[in-house]
Design a protein around this motif. Structure first.
Motif, PDB file in Angstrom:
ATOM      1  N   GLU A  16       7.340   5.050  -5.554  1.00 47.38           N
ATOM      2  CA  GLU A  16       7.026   5.179  -4.127  1.00 47.38           C
ATOM      3  C   GLU A  16       5.610   4.674  -3.877  1.00 47.38           C
TER       4      GLU A  16
ATOM      5  N   SER B 186       2.575   4.029  -0.640  1.00 50.71           N
ATOM      6  CA  SER B 186       2.152   4.241   0.753  1.00 50.71           C
ATOM      7  C   SER B 186       0.950   3.367   1.068  1.00 50.71           C
TER       8      SER B 186
ATOM      9  N   ASN C 265      -1.981   2.703   4.126  1.00 49.82           N
ATOM     10  CA  ASN C 265      -2.592   3.350   5.286  1.00 49.82           C
ATOM     11  C   ASN C 265      -3.288   2.314   6.168  1.00 49.82           C
TER      12      ASN C 265
ATOM     13  N   SER D 181       9.529   3.410   5.757  1.00 52.63           N
ATOM     14  CA  SER D 181       9.397   4.329   6.883  1.00 52.63           C
ATOM     15  C   SER D 181       7.957   4.348   7.372  1.00 52.63           C
TER      16      SER D 181
ATOM     17  N   GLN E 224       4.793   5.936   9.640  1.00 56.55           N
ATOM     18  CA  GLN E 224       4.351   7.276  10.004  1.00 56.55           C
ATOM     19  C   GLN E 224       3.096   7.146  10.850  1.00 56.55           C
TER      20      GLN E 224
ATOM     21  N   ASN F 291       0.781   4.454   9.191  1.00 57.26           N
ATOM     22  CA  ASN F 291       0.981   4.284   7.759  1.00 57.26           C
ATOM     23  C   ASN F 291       2.381   3.757   7.489  1.00 57.26           C
TER      24      ASN F 291
ATOM     25  N   ARG G 214       5.318   3.860   4.406  1.00 57.18           N
ATOM     26  CA  ARG G 214       5.764   4.388   3.122  1.00 57.18           C
ATOM     27  C   ARG G 214       6.992   3.617   2.654  1.00 57.18           C
TER      28      ARG G 214
ATOM     29  N   LYS H  65       9.859   4.032  -0.173  1.00 62.59           N
ATOM     30  CA  LYS H  65      10.472   4.841  -1.236  1.00 62.59           C
ATOM     31  C   LYS H  65      11.230   3.925  -2.167  1.00 62.59           C
TER      32      LYS H  65
END
Lengths: 113, 112
Positions: free
Chosen positions: A18, A20, A22, A65, A67, A75, A77, A79
């Motif tokens: 995973e 992420s 930002n 996804s 956010q 942000n 993400r 997965k």
């Protein structure tokens, strides 16, 4: 002068992990975007948020996804990354949805081994 | 499908020459056309833009020529400098739309 900040700038990971990314903008804009730039430099829209509300969600795999906690932050993400996710992810903002100049960050380069 | 196309894919000119970058689009609703310049390791940055009500826009050495009937536009870079070496993107959006669509890009190299 940079006003759209992305972290990290580089990330190397293995298939299935995973990740992420930002993004923060200090311009006071209402709209933020994620674009994907592939190895051929093609820029494709992924998501767009206007004042924390999702307004564009182009056909991207479900493992992606966005956010948004407030209109200054967006942000991304991922997965369970796949090899085809290797690309530069560019965050951008604009004063309003689809009006005028886009301000881009420097990008987050993802390499999936 | 690719709604905004650019040509050539790459272009090499000598310092001092005029570089001409081409762009075409399909959607008649597009009415705002920005050009972005991207250097390696950086995000694209706005260079110059034009609205569909105009047929020409100048900013220093950079000029956009716009032909609404043919759905074509071009970016002319006069007196090209080595510092102009970058990838240039034509983009398009419509007032009724929600985001800008980017062209395929032209990589420009200016040789001293």
């Amino acid at each position: 002068e940079t006003a759209v900040f992305q972290t990290p700038n580089y990330h190397v990971t293995q298939v299935g992990n995973e990740v992420s990314f930002n993004c923060k903008q200090t311009l006071g804009h209402d709209t933020m975007y994620w674009y994907k730039q592939d190895s051929k430099k093609l820029l494709k829209i992924m998501f767009s948020y206007n004042n924390k509300q999702l307004i564009v969600n182009e056909t991207v795999p479900r493992r992606f996804s966005p956010q948004s906690s407030d209109k200054a932050h967006l942000n991304l993400r991922i997965k369970s990354v796949e090899p085809e996710d290797s690309a530069v992810y560019l965050c951008a903002s604009s004063l309003q949805a689809n009006t005028g100049q886009l301000y881009f960050g420097e990008g987050s380069k993802l390499t999936v081994l | 499908q690719q709604q905004v196309r650019q040509s050539p894919q790459s272009l090499t000119v000598w310092e001092g020459e005029t570089a001409i970058l081409n762009c075409s689009y399909e959607n008649s609703a597009f009415d705002y056309f920005p050009w972005y310049q991207q250097f390696p390791g950086e995000g694209p940055a706005l260079l110059i833009s034009i609205l569909s009500v105009s047929d020409k826009k100048e900013d220093g050495r950079f000029t956009i020529f716009f032909n609404k009937r043919e759905k074509k536009l071009s970016l002319h870079i006069a007196d090209s400098q080595p510092g102009d070496s970058a990838t240039y993107f034509c983009a398009a959006s419509a007032r009724s739309g929600t985001y800008q669509r980017f062209g395929t890009g032209t990589k420009l190299q200016v040789v001293p």
